[in-house]
Design an enzyme around this catalytic site. Structure first.
Site, PDB file in Angstrom:
ATOM      1  N   GLY A   1       0.782  -1.236   0.000  1.00 31.29           N
ATOM      2  CA  GLY A   1       0.000   0.000   0.000  1.00 31.29           C
ATOM      3  C   GLY A   1       0.807   1.276   0.000  1.00 31.29           C
ATOM      4  O   GLY A   1       0.604   2.145  -0.845  1.00 31.29           O
ATOM      5  N   ASP A   2       1.707   1.425   0.941  1.00 30.52           N
ATOM      6  CA  ASP A   2       2.463   2.673   1.110  1.00 30.52           C
ATOM      7  C   ASP A   2       3.960   2.462   0.971  1.00 30.52           C
ATOM      8  O   ASP A   2       4.761   3.085   1.675  1.00 30.52           O
ATOM      9  CB  ASP A   2       2.174   3.298   2.482  1.00 30.52           C
ATOM     10  CG  ASP A   2       0.828   3.999   2.529  1.00 30.52           C
ATOM     11  OD1 ASP A   2       0.336   4.393   1.457  1.00 30.52           O
ATOM     12  OD2 ASP A   2       0.266   4.136   3.624  1.00 30.52           O
TER      13      ASP A   2
END
Length: 167
Positions: free
Chosen positions: A21-22
């Site tokens: 995700g990040d």
């Protein structure tokens, strides 16, 4: 890297999800006339978060190991990252089973690392550069200046020589 070997399945799943995700898995072609083909390759794994949550990045770094670098960028983002063929390869081999979105990218980067270690000619190096270009299919990279084409153009450009001062 010793630290990540000691993490449990929950922690590895969390880190894999965070990377999906990040985070990012990057392979870059870096121009440098000091290298054999006028370019080198850099591999990096990074995790990002707004700097207001820098405290969280400190915790993540503690989880990953203090050999990971941490910084506050000028754009309000904090980053925890690791650069280098061996550490990135070792990390990806451990975390790959826990990746979903970036699983194919991780496999491609592992392949690039392996093939780069066996480069023996310009043609081999250009094949690695082609694979690096392929990583863009899995990322949202915006400003890739150094690509297979730019390396090929560099390698095919005439070599400048010092002009004879007697002419």
């Amino acid at each position: 890297m010793k630290k990540i070997n000691k993490l449990n399945t929950n922690e590895l799943s969390y880190i894999g999800g965070f990377l999906d995700g990040d985070g990012s898995i990057m392979v870059q072609i870096i121009p440098n006339k000091g290298y054999k083909y006028g370019h080198g390759i850099r591999v990096t794994v990074s995790f990002y978060q707004k700097t207001k949550r820098h405290w969280f990045m400190i915790k993540l770094r503690k989880l990953l190991g203090l050999d990971w670098s941490i910084r506050k960028r000028n754009d309000g983002i904090s980053e925890v990252y690791k650069t280098g063929f061996t550490p990135v390869k070792n990390f990806l081999l451990i975390i790959k089973p826990y990746l979903i979105m970036k699983s194919r990218l991780a496999s491609l980067v592992l392949q690039i690392i392996e093939e780069y270690s066996q480069v023996q000619s310009e043609a081999d190096f250009l094949e690695v550069c082609k694979k690096i270009d392929k990583t863009a299919e899995y990322t949202d990279s915006k400003k890739r200046k150094h690509t297979y084409s730019s390396v090929k153009n560099y390698l095919n450009s005439p070599v400048e020589t010092e002009k004879d001062s007697n002419i």
